[in-house]
Design an enzyme around this catalytic site. Structure first.
Site, short mmCIF file in Angstrom:
data_model
loop_
_atom_site.label_atom_id
_atom_site.label_comp_id
_atom_site.label_asym_id
_atom_site.label_seq_id
_atom_site.Cartn_x
_atom_site.Cartn_y
_atom_site.Cartn_z
N ASP A 1 -1.22 24.37 -21.04
CA ASP A 1 -0.06 24.91 -21.76
C ASP A 1 -0.56 25.76 -22.94
O ASP A 1 -1.75 25.85 -23.20
CB ASP A 1 0.84 23.77 -22.27
CG ASP A 1 0.17 22.91 -23.33
OD1 ASP A 1 -0.93 22.41 -23.06
OD2 ASP A 1 0.73 22.76 -24.43
N GLU B 1 -5.16 19.00 -14.75
CA GLU B 1 -4.99 19.97 -15.82
C GLU B 1 -6.37 20.21 -16.44
O GLU B 1 -7.36 19.56 -16.07
CB GLU B 1 -4.00 19.47 -16.88
CG GLU B 1 -3.65 20.54 -17.91
CD GLU B 1 -2.41 20.25 -18.77
OE1 GLU B 1 -1.69 19.28 -18.49
OE2 GLU B 1 -2.17 21.01 -19.73
N HIS C 1 -4.06 22.89 -13.06
CA HIS C 1 -2.81 23.13 -13.79
C HIS C 1 -3.19 23.92 -15.05
O HIS C 1 -3.63 23.34 -16.04
CB HIS C 1 -2.17 21.79 -14.14
CG HIS C 1 -0.87 21.90 -14.87
ND1 HIS C 1 0.35 22.00 -14.24
CD2 HIS C 1 -0.59 21.92 -16.20
CE1 HIS C 1 1.31 22.08 -15.13
NE2 HIS C 1 0.76 22.03 -16.34
N ASP D 1 -6.06 18.27 -5.99
CA ASP D 1 -6.40 19.64 -6.42
C ASP D 1 -5.22 20.56 -6.16
O ASP D 1 -5.24 21.41 -5.27
CB ASP D 1 -7.66 20.13 -5.68
CG ASP D 1 -8.11 21.50 -6.19
OD1 ASP D 1 -7.54 21.98 -7.20
OD2 ASP D 1 -9.02 22.09 -5.57
O1 9MR Z 1 -4.76 14.21 -22.92
C1 9MR Z 1 -3.50 13.64 -23.14
C2 9MR Z 1 -3.46 12.30 -22.48
O2 9MR Z 1 -4.36 11.41 -23.09
C3 9MR Z 1 -2.05 11.72 -22.56
O3 9MR Z 1 -1.99 10.54 -21.79
C4 9MR Z 1 -1.06 12.74 -22.03
C5 9MR Z 1 0.39 12.27 -22.10
O4 9MR Z 1 0.80 12.11 -23.40
O5 9MR Z 1 -1.16 13.96 -22.75
C6 9MR Z 1 -2.42 14.55 -22.62
O6 9MR Z 1 -2.44 15.71 -23.40
C7 9MR Z 1 -1.69 16.82 -22.95
C8 9MR Z 1 -0.89 17.29 -24.15
O7 9MR Z 1 0.10 16.34 -24.46
C9 9MR Z 1 -0.27 18.65 -23.95
N1 9MR Z 1 -1.23 19.62 -23.51
C10 9MR Z 1 -1.90 19.20 -22.29
C11 9MR Z 1 -2.66 17.92 -22.53
C12 9MR Z 1 -3.51 17.54 -21.33
O8 9MR Z 1 -2.77 17.11 -20.25
#
Ligand code: 9MR
Length: 629
Positions: free
Chosen positions: A174, A542, A485, A533
């Site tokens: 994102d 992601e 992602h 994938d």
């Molecule tokens: O890395 C984060 C993971 O530890 C959490 O479980 C998850 C859900 O809250 O969020 C991940 O972080 C994401 C962030 O909230 C937004 N940008 C993408 C991040 C990676 O997925």
């Protein structure tokens, strides 16, 4: 059942019964490093290694197969470290080739080091990526962030007010910029540089700043630090994140034009910011003393705010749907900040804060965006000449508590990978990389080979020694992740994703099945196979800056150690006397503290204490209280 299906089943049964399968690092092995592959269905058989001319150069009998629980299967861990001549080889069982070409080279990890660092350039906000540096991934500027609004959660109610929150790296797939996650990522890269200055001095990342006199890795990190500084409010507190209210669609940065906001202001972000700024002030001092000075002042100001606002914990506002990064353990950031500030100042007040909070080896737990305790342990353990001996002992104990548990998990482990069933949650590949970072620290402290070998094992895991035969780094390896992602990779019309990105990795919780048309990619009894994938899978595939940073740390440290023939030189413990800035002030009756934040300055390439006389003249002291010219 059709004939075709019967044939397919027969063929795969035959494969399972008679042919061995090998999983290995698909990118390369360091000439003088440990070399292992996990081979299935080969116990007791000879694994023959042939060079490019087809000559046999080494034969190893595959040992007894042993289970690696996360894969849910047994494998023979075949060690071919004796292969010490650079070149390309192939392993055979009988007449059948197994695994992928084996590349042995002195610089086997250099490409992945550069690639994983270059990822940060591709994540730059507020700039166009030029073809000269980005190749086919060149793109228009996105998110200038020159007119960022304040969400009411910042405490600033003026709906029309804006500030310049330009630069920084996009967090992940994102386009948000989140302080808590930026902090650990930036620290990890700064630590990589700090411990391997000789190697990184001239490592060219082909970025716009490559021609200046600053190491490229520091130029890249500076892009994010410049943004982080914009997130400090005038009172010293730091905004939690800079994002839109909701995630953008799967579009290129330039097309994601919704209004951006500073959201929240809390201790988690503020502690995190303070620690990073303190470290940055030290590292950038030889290159840009004005910037280093700015960082030191920002750190002290942030620390003061955090101390005076202990209950300001971030909560996600109801109208905001971007990443929350809530539940960060604030006191670990507090410890980390005090350690970094003590390291650069020697001021007793910071040591006192470390002692009051009492670090405890039993609390050692792997570093994540939500828990910074080990970052503090790394800093203290690698600076035994600065910190109190008891703190150094504790920090070392924390590192060895973790590192030795990873070594213990290699016992009877057929893949030779220090990962256990419980490690496979959201971002599991960063667990592997961060464990590698702990192991590298254990190696730096002891120079014991087992720690370096285990760290290489984790790098090998990420580059292909896993039951999916997958290189989790885009752009590298025979069987690479292709559909992460990642908005630019999905929207740019180019088949291959942006290179150098570490996929989040297998996730036994599969928190995103709903986003993947209910495709359940979990494999019962094999968490290391629970991976998809597909760009829908934000919980297994992601990418993120806090995953790439420890990967870069891991492979970059290993390559630097191999290239230079030495690891970071940790000084000896010495008994210390603490500087007490208040005591210095008390002794100098003619001098008084300048009004605010003017105590620490960068001068002559180092950090000094600046004191302003009542008549306006200024004097300088080193951090141990000695008067300087
Ligand atoms: O890395 C984060 C993971 O530890 C959490 O479980 C998850 C859900 O809250 O969020 C991940 O972080 C994401 C962030 O909230 C937004 N940008 C993408 C991040 C990676 O997925």
């Amino acid at each position: 059942m059709s004939l075709k299906n019967i044939l397919l089943i027969t063929a795969s049964a035959a494969t399972a019964l008679f042919a061995a399968t090998a999983y290995q690092n698909q990118v390369g092995f360091l000439t003088n490093g440990i070399k292992q592959m996990a081979v299935l269905d080969a116990a007791g058989k000879d694994i023959v290694f042939k060079d490019a001319q087809g000559e046999t150069v080494l034969t190893v009998t595959a040992p007894e197969a042993q289970k690696w629980s996360p894969a849910g299967e047994n494998a023979s861990l075949v060690d071919f470290s004796e292969l010490k001549t650079p070149g390309t080889y192939q392993a055979y069982v009988g007449d059948s080739a197994v695994g992928h070409p084996i590349v042995v080279s002195d610089s086997a990890f250099e490409g992945v080091t550069k690639g994983s660092l270059k990822f940060f350039y591709f994540q730059r906000s507020s700039t166009a990526l030029e073809e000269e540096y980005a190749g086919e991934y060149a793109r228009e500027m996105g998110h200038p962030d020159t007119a960022v609004k304040y969400h009411s959660s910042t405490g600033i109610e003026d709906a029309s007010a804006t500030f310049n929150g330009s630069k920084g790296w996009y967090d992940a797939g994102d386009y948000g910029k989140y302080i808590v996650n930026s902090g650990i990522s930036t620290y990890t890269l700064l630590q990589l540089y700090q411990q391997n200055k000789e190697y990184f001095k001239n490592l060219n990342l082909n970025i716009p700043e490559s021609k200046n006199d600053v190491p490229d890795i520091l130029d890249e990190i500076r892009w994010n630090l410049d943004w982080m500084i914009t997130m400090q409010d005038t009172d010293g507190g730091v905004f939690h994140k800079l994002t839109t209210k909701q995630f953008a669609g799967m579009v290129m940065p330039a097309k994601a034009t919704a209004q951006r906001f500073a959201i929240g202001k809390g201790v988690e972000a503020t502690w995190n910011f303070a620690a990073v700024m303190a470290l940055a002030s030290d590292i950038y001092a030889p290159f840009d003393s004005v910037f280093a000075d700015t960082c030191a002042k920002a750190a002290v100001k942030a620390r003061w705010w955090a101390y005076t606002h202990p209950t300001a914990i971030y909560t996600q506002p109801k109208d905001v749907g971007t990443g929350s990064y809530t539940d960060a353990v604030a006191w670990t950031g507090k410890l980390w900040t005090n350690a970094e500030l003590f390291r650069i100042t020697g001021d007793k007040v910071f040591a006192d804060s470390i002692h009051t909070l009492k670090i405890n080896r039993k609390k050692a737990s792997l570093q994540t965006w939500s828990n910074d305790l080990m970052l503090e342990a790394f800093t203290i353990a690698t600076n035994p000449d600065i910190f109190d001996e008891a703190d150094v002992d504790t920090a070392e104990a924390m590192i060895f508590t973790l590192a030795d548990s990873y070594i213990a998990s290699l016992e009877g482990n057929g893949y030779g990978v220090a990962m256990t069933d419980n490690d496979f949650f959201w971002g599991s590949n960063s667990v592997a990389a961060n464990k590698g970072m702990v192991l590298i620290h254990a190696y730096i402290l002891t120079k014991e080979q087992k720690y370096l070998d285990a760290a290489i094992g984790l790098a090998d895991y990420l580059l292909g020694r896993n039951p999916l035969d997958k290189s989790y780094l885009t752009g590298f390896g025979v069987n690479q992740v292709m559909n992460p992602h990642h908005r630019p990779s999905q929207a740019d019309g180019i088949e291959a994703p942006v290179p150098g990105m570490l996929s989040g990795g297998p996730n036994a919780s599969a928190n995103d099945i709903g986003a993947c048309k209910n495709h359940d990619y979990r494999v019962a009894g094999a968490p290391a196979k629970s991976f998809y994938d597909n760009s829908c899978s934000f919980a297994s595939n992601e990418v993120a800056i806090n995953w790439n940073a420890p990967f870069a740390y891991l492979v970059g440290s290993i390559q630097a150690i191999m290239t230079t023939g030495k690891a970071y030189d940790v000084k000896s413990k010495v008994s210390k006397t603490y500087t007490d800035l208040d005591a210095i002030r008390a002794n100098k009756v003619n001098y008084k503290r300048a009004k605010s934040g003017n105590r620490l300055v960068v001068r002559n390439g180092g950090i000094q204490v600046e004191m302003t006389n009542t008549d306006g003249t200024v004097r300088y002291f080193n951090l141990r209280g000695k008067s300087l010219k």
